[in-house]
Design an enzyme around this catalytic site. Structure first.
Site, mmCIF file in Angstrom:
data_model
loop_
_atom_site.group_PDB
_atom_site.id
_atom_site.type_symbol
_atom_site.label_atom_id
_atom_site.label_comp_id
_atom_site.label_asym_id
_atom_site.label_seq_id
_atom_site.Cartn_x
_atom_site.Cartn_y
_atom_site.Cartn_z
ATOM 1 C CG ASN A 9 11.910 28.832 30.645
ATOM 2 O OD1 ASN A 9 11.099 29.633 31.058
ATOM 3 N ND2 ASN A 9 11.994 27.588 31.098
ATOM 4 C CG ASP A 69 21.141 23.335 31.441
ATOM 5 O OD1 ASP A 69 20.121 23.615 30.777
ATOM 6 O OD2 ASP A 69 21.557 22.173 31.540
ATOM 7 C CE1 TYR A 153 9.886 17.328 36.448
ATOM 8 C CE2 TYR A 153 11.465 18.982 35.692
ATOM 9 C CZ TYR A 153 10.857 17.748 35.548
ATOM 10 O OH TYR A 153 11.215 16.922 34.506
HETATM 11 P P1 ITT Z 1 16.575 27.187 28.133
HETATM 12 O O1 ITT Z 1 17.439 25.992 27.916
HETATM 13 O O2 ITT Z 1 16.144 27.873 26.890
HETATM 14 O O3 ITT Z 1 17.162 28.139 29.140
HETATM 15 P P2 ITT Z 1 14.753 25.223 29.341
HETATM 16 O O4 ITT Z 1 13.314 25.303 29.701
HETATM 17 O O5 ITT Z 1 15.187 24.156 28.369
HETATM 18 O O6 ITT Z 1 15.191 26.676 28.839
HETATM 19 P P3 ITT Z 1 16.538 24.064 31.358
HETATM 20 O O7 ITT Z 1 17.085 23.116 30.371
HETATM 21 O O8 ITT Z 1 17.502 24.819 32.216
HETATM 22 O O9 ITT Z 1 15.562 25.131 30.671
HETATM 23 O O10 ITT Z 1 15.535 23.404 32.394
HETATM 24 C C1 ITT Z 1 15.164 22.086 32.341
HETATM 25 C C2 ITT Z 1 13.824 21.914 32.943
HETATM 26 O O11 ITT Z 1 13.921 22.068 34.352
HETATM 27 C C3 ITT Z 1 12.748 22.908 32.505
HETATM 28 O O12 ITT Z 1 12.109 22.464 31.346
HETATM 29 C C4 ITT Z 1 11.803 22.903 33.683
HETATM 30 O O13 ITT Z 1 10.915 21.813 33.594
HETATM 31 C C5 ITT Z 1 12.751 22.633 34.848
HETATM 32 N N1 ITT Z 1 13.084 23.881 35.558
HETATM 33 C C6 ITT Z 1 14.095 24.741 35.325
HETATM 34 N N2 ITT Z 1 14.067 25.756 36.203
HETATM 35 C C7 ITT Z 1 13.011 25.521 37.019
HETATM 36 C C8 ITT Z 1 12.437 26.195 38.109
HETATM 37 O O14 ITT Z 1 12.930 27.342 38.569
HETATM 38 N N3 ITT Z 1 11.352 25.670 38.694
HETATM 39 C C9 ITT Z 1 10.818 24.510 38.257
HETATM 40 N N4 ITT Z 1 11.285 23.813 37.216
HETATM 41 C C10 ITT Z 1 12.373 24.310 36.597
#
Ligand code: ITT
Length: 209
Positions: A9, A69, A153
């Protein structure tokens, strides 16, 4: 000291790099390791997923690995989407689709029933190192998207003590108060200890932990 950020990400990479910029470490991302593909996040908790990502990247690179995560836990939805935040509205869901689903599910809840929190779990894994840092920020879910910054979000979440959504804040402000910033403050203490043990700080600038 070299540290690999175990995430695909780009938004997270930017935030983490900015928040850790005061540490004497060389940061890499998975862009530097194209052989590492998608890591399946099949754990039932944020902790399990974070550890799996960091462990996989450590095994493949031999370098200290840091994985994040994150989940949005909405009280009125019994903590959902939580660990399923990325695929709330289905596999390969876009941020917009997930936000639309959240608005839809929350449409009948009045302001006092819109409490939520972001929870960020960071795993740091290296040779003989297996550490966890957690950061949480309570807040509420808006009735409509607001703001263009950030990702995920961010346009629907207003942290307690503020009127702006995360997406209406500039990156400096979000990076000072966010769930990720809080988890990284804890992670920094761990990293500083590791740097000090590896002789990475000059003796005159030992950090206060
Ligand atoms: P990696 O697993 O490759 O790190 P990802 O996008 O899948 O990336 P996560 O599983 O940690 O990341 O995040 C799950 C979701 O939560 C992500 O797709 C976003 O929609 C949301 N999210 C994570 N961090 C956020 C933030 O700081 N602000 C808003 N939404 C966030």
């Amino acid at each position: 000291m070299k540290v690999v950020l175990a995430t695909h990400n780009r938004h997270k990479v930017e935030e983490i790099k900015s928040i850790l910029s005061d540490l004497p470490i060389e940061l890499f991302s998975l862009d530097n390791f194209s052989e590492i593909g998608e890591i399946i996040e099949d754990g039932s908790t944020l902790e399990e997923n974070a550890r799996k990502k960091a462990q996989t990247v450590f095994q493949m690179t031999g370098l200290l690995s840091l994985a994040d995560d994150t989940g949005l836990e909405v009280e009125a939805l019994g903590g959902r989407p939580g660990v399923y935040s990325a695929r709330y509205s289905g596999e390969n869901a876009t941020y917009q689709q997930n936000n639309e689903k959240l608005l839809q599910e929350m449409r009948h809840f009045p302001p006092d029933k819109r409490l939520a929190k972001f929870r960020c779990v960071i795993s740091i894994i290296g040779d003989g190192i297996d550490e966890i840092a957690v950061g949480e920020v309570p807040g509420r879910i808006l009735n409509e998207v607001r703001g263009k910054n950030g990702f995920g979000y961010d346009p629907l979440f207003v942290p307690d003590g503020y009127e702006m959504s995360y997406a209406e804040m500039n990156s400096d402000l979000k990076n000072r108060l966010s769930h990720r910033a809080r988890a990284l403050e804890e992670a920094k203490k761990i990293l500083k200890k590791l740097i000090r043990n590896s002789g990475g700080f000059p003796p005159t600038s030992l950090p206060v932990l």
